[in-house]
Design a protein around this motif. Sequence first.
Motif, PDB file in Angstrom:
ATOM      1  N   PRO A  15      75.477   9.540  86.030  1.00 15.56           N
ATOM      2  CA  PRO A  15      75.560   8.930  84.121  1.00 15.56           C
ATOM      3  C   PRO A  15      74.649  10.263  84.496  1.00 15.56           C
ATOM      4  CG  PRO A  15      75.018   7.177  85.630  1.00 15.56           C
ATOM      5  CD  PRO A  15      75.921   7.814  86.913  1.00 15.56           C
ATOM      6  N   ALA A  16      73.659  10.320  84.074  1.00 11.47           N
ATOM      7  CA  ALA A  16      72.169  10.593  84.153  1.00 11.47           C
ATOM      8  C   ALA A  16      72.505  12.701  84.442  1.00 11.47           C
ATOM      9  CB  ALA A  16      70.847  10.232  85.118  1.00 11.47           C
ATOM     10  N   ALA A  17      73.769  12.985  84.991  1.00 16.12           N
ATOM     11  CA  ALA A  17      73.678  15.037  85.311  1.00 16.12           C
ATOM     12  C   ALA A  17      74.122  14.990  83.705  1.00 16.12           C
ATOM     13  CB  ALA A  17      74.821  14.041  85.777  1.00 16.12           C
ATOM     14  N   VAL A  18      73.355  15.788  83.625  1.00 17.57           N
ATOM     15  CA  VAL A  18      73.244  17.273  83.044  1.00 17.57           C
ATOM     16  C   VAL A  18      74.173  18.077  82.571  1.00 17.57           C
ATOM     17  CG1 VAL A  18      72.286  19.273  81.656  1.00 17.57           C
ATOM     18  CG2 VAL A  18      71.313  17.700  83.101  1.00 17.57           C
ATOM     19  N   ARG A  19      75.027  17.870  81.440  1.00 17.31           N
ATOM     20  CA  ARG A  19      76.611  18.483  81.540  1.00 17.31           C
ATOM     21  C   ARG A  19      76.502  19.854  80.346  1.00 17.31           C
ATOM     22  NH1 ARG A  19      80.168  13.412  80.435  1.00 17.31           N
ATOM     23  NH2 ARG A  19      80.368  12.429  82.643  1.00 17.31           N
ATOM     24  N   GLU A  20      76.951  20.692  80.207  1.00 13.14           N
ATOM     25  CA  GLU A  20      76.585  22.164  79.475  1.00 13.14           C
ATOM     26  C   GLU A  20      77.938  22.783  78.997  1.00 13.14           C
ATOM     27  OE1 GLU A  20      73.796  25.929  79.441  1.00 13.14           O
ATOM     28  OE2 GLU A  20      73.848  24.353  81.177  1.00 13.14           O
ATOM     29  N   PHE A  21      77.722  22.832  78.105  1.00  8.85           N
ATOM     30  CA  PHE A  21      78.739  23.820  77.702  1.00  8.85           C
ATOM     31  C   PHE A  21      77.789  25.300  77.145  1.00  8.85           C
ATOM     32  CE2 PHE A  21      81.580  25.063  74.015  1.00  8.85           C
ATOM     33  CZ  PHE A  21      82.286  25.805  74.558  1.00  8.85           C
ATOM     34  N   ALA A  22      78.395  26.581  77.076  1.00  9.68           N
ATOM     35  CA  ALA A  22      78.161  27.416  76.378  1.00  9.68           C
ATOM     36  C   ALA A  22      78.511  29.000  75.843  1.00  9.68           C
ATOM     37  CB  ALA A  22      76.622  27.690  76.988  1.00  9.68           C
ATOM     38  N   LEU A  38      85.911  23.606  70.130  1.00 11.31           N
ATOM     39  CA  LEU A  38      85.805  23.248  71.225  1.00 11.31           C
ATOM     40  C   LEU A  38      84.484  21.733  71.564  1.00 11.31           C
ATOM     41  CD1 LEU A  38      85.774  27.495  72.301  1.00 11.31           C
ATOM     42  CD2 LEU A  38      87.308  26.124  72.752  1.00 11.31           C
ATOM     43  N   VAL A  39      83.418  22.166  70.725  1.00 12.93           N
ATOM     44  CA  VAL A  39      82.594  20.885  70.343  1.00 12.93           C
ATOM     45  C   VAL A  39      82.991  19.708  70.492  1.00 12.93           C
ATOM     46  CG1 VAL A  39      80.534  19.391  69.343  1.00 12.93           C
ATOM     47  CG2 VAL A  39      80.288  22.212  70.271  1.00 12.93           C
ATOM     48  N   LEU A  82      76.174  29.295  70.833  1.00 14.78           N
ATOM     49  CA  LEU A  82      76.277  27.562  71.309  1.00 14.78           C
ATOM     50  C   LEU A  82      76.186  27.402  72.271  1.00 14.78           C
ATOM     51  CD1 LEU A  82      77.058  25.086  69.184  1.00 14.78           C
ATOM     52  CD2 LEU A  82      79.258  25.432  70.406  1.00 14.78           C
ATOM     53  N   ARG A  83      75.104  26.562  72.573  1.00 17.74           N
ATOM     54  CA  ARG A  83      74.833  25.727  73.440  1.00 17.74           C
ATOM     55  C   ARG A  83      75.307  24.352  73.231  1.00 17.74           C
ATOM     56  NH1 ARG A  83      69.699  24.701  76.858  1.00 17.74           N
ATOM     57  NH2 ARG A  83      70.352  23.772  78.649  1.00 17.74           N
ATOM     58  N   LEU A  84      75.703  23.457  74.208  1.00 20.13           N
ATOM     59  CA  LEU A  84      75.898  21.605  74.116  1.00 20.13           C
ATOM     60  C   LEU A  84      75.645  21.251  75.229  1.00 20.13           C
ATOM     61  CD1 LEU A  84      76.844  19.505  72.649  1.00 20.13           C
ATOM     62  CD2 LEU A  84      79.242  19.802  73.419  1.00 20.13           C
ATOM     63  N   THR A  85      74.692  20.402  75.328  1.00 20.29           N
ATOM     64  CA  THR A  85      74.242  19.646  76.805  1.00 20.29           C
ATOM     65  C   THR A  85      74.055  18.155  76.484  1.00 20.29           C
ATOM     66  OG1 THR A  85      72.116  19.941  76.294  1.00 20.29           O
ATOM     67  CG2 THR A  85      72.570  21.446  78.259  1.00 20.29           C
ATOM     68  N   GLU A  86      74.538  17.094  77.518  1.00 15.24           N
ATOM     69  CA  GLU A  86      74.024  16.134  77.751  1.00 15.24           C
ATOM     70  C   GLU A  86      73.182  15.540  79.221  1.00 15.24           C
ATOM     71  OE1 GLU A  86      77.184  11.636  76.974  1.00 15.24           O
ATOM     72  OE2 GLU A  86      78.041  13.764  77.764  1.00 15.24           O
ATOM     73  N   SER A  87      72.312  15.011  78.559  1.00 17.69           N
ATOM     74  CA  SER A  87      71.751  14.832  79.660  1.00 17.69           C
ATOM     75  C   SER A  87      70.747  13.116  79.104  1.00 17.69           C
ATOM     76  CB  SER A  87      70.662  15.867  80.369  1.00 17.69           C
ATOM     77  OG  SER A  87      70.095  15.094  81.322  1.00 17.69           O
ATOM     78  N   ARG A  88      71.040  12.620  80.064  1.00 18.17           N
ATOM     79  CA  ARG A  88      70.092  10.850  80.029  1.00 18.17           C
ATOM     80  C   ARG A  88      70.179  10.256  79.012  1.00 18.17           C
ATOM     81  NH1 ARG A  88      67.720  11.328  84.669  1.00 18.17           N
ATOM     82  NH2 ARG A  88      66.953  13.191  86.171  1.00 18.17           N
ATOM     83  N   GLU A  94      72.333  23.431  70.727  1.00 18.79           N
ATOM     84  CA  GLU A  94      71.722  24.623  70.222  1.00 18.79           C
ATOM     85  C   GLU A  94      72.118  25.354  69.124  1.00 18.79           C
ATOM     86  OE1 GLU A  94      69.634  25.392  73.706  1.00 18.79           O
ATOM     87  OE2 GLU A  94      69.057  23.340  73.806  1.00 18.79           O
ATOM     88  N   VAL A  95      72.151  25.975  68.325  1.00 21.79           N
ATOM     89  CA  VAL A  95      72.768  27.243  68.263  1.00 21.79           C
ATOM     90  C   VAL A  95      72.070  28.161  67.762  1.00 21.79           C
ATOM     91  CG1 VAL A  95      74.162  28.319  65.205  1.00 21.79           C
ATOM     92  CG2 VAL A  95      74.510  26.136  66.730  1.00 21.79           C
ATOM     93  N   THR A  96      72.016  29.701  68.394  1.00 18.94           N
ATOM     94  CA  THR A  96      71.111  30.447  68.393  1.00 18.94           C
ATOM     95  C   THR A  96      71.742  31.897  67.456  1.00 18.94           C
ATOM     96  OG1 THR A  96      70.440  30.057  70.466  1.00 18.94           O
ATOM     97  CG2 THR A  96      69.944  31.853  69.786  1.00 18.94           C
ATOM     98  N   ASP A  97      71.049  33.035  66.710  1.00 18.26           N
ATOM     99  CA  ASP A  97      71.041  33.670  65.932  1.00 18.26           C
ATOM    100  C   ASP A  97      70.040  35.078  66.852  1.00 18.26           C
ATOM    101  OD1 ASP A  97      69.258  33.488  63.614  1.00 18.26           O
ATOM    102  OD2 ASP A  97      71.142  31.962  63.543  1.00 18.26           O
TER     103      ASP A  97
END
Length: 150
Positions: A15-22, A38-39, A82-88, A94-97
């Motif tokens: 459950p503490a593992a990092v999940r990421e979508f970018a 998508l998010v 776009l970067r979406l992370t879930e951790s702990r 995060e949105v980068t331009d």
Amino acid sequence: MESATSPQGRTPRDPAAVREFAMRFTSTPRGARLARRLVAHRLNEWGHPYTSPVNETATLVTAELTANAVRHGHVPGRDFHLRLTESRGTLRVEVTDTRAERLPEREEPCPDGESGRGLLLVEALSDDWGVTPRPAGPGKTVWAECACPV
């Protein structure tokens, strides 16, 4: 020694593992809309159903940050990331331009105005938010973090 698996034959996740979508999106209203959708879809896959507070909050924060990237951070021919992370127990969007000279500023909107409330919403819905310079080139990353149940 046996490994632990679920009844469906899958190995349980930490459950503490990092999940990421970018992903990179075109800097258009259509790109912002796709990022938001998508998010919501990814969070549903991660165990936060579409109608859950976590999914609804993160989707709204994503909508505001991507809309700002399109409206205020657009550089012709450049996309936003776009970067979406879930951790702990923390969800981070995060949105980068590529526009470094236009930093987001939270301002009091005009009472009759039709815009200017996006960052107020981000501030109200997230536990923390901010702006960091883009390390690998011109631009900035606007981020927001929200607590989510593990």
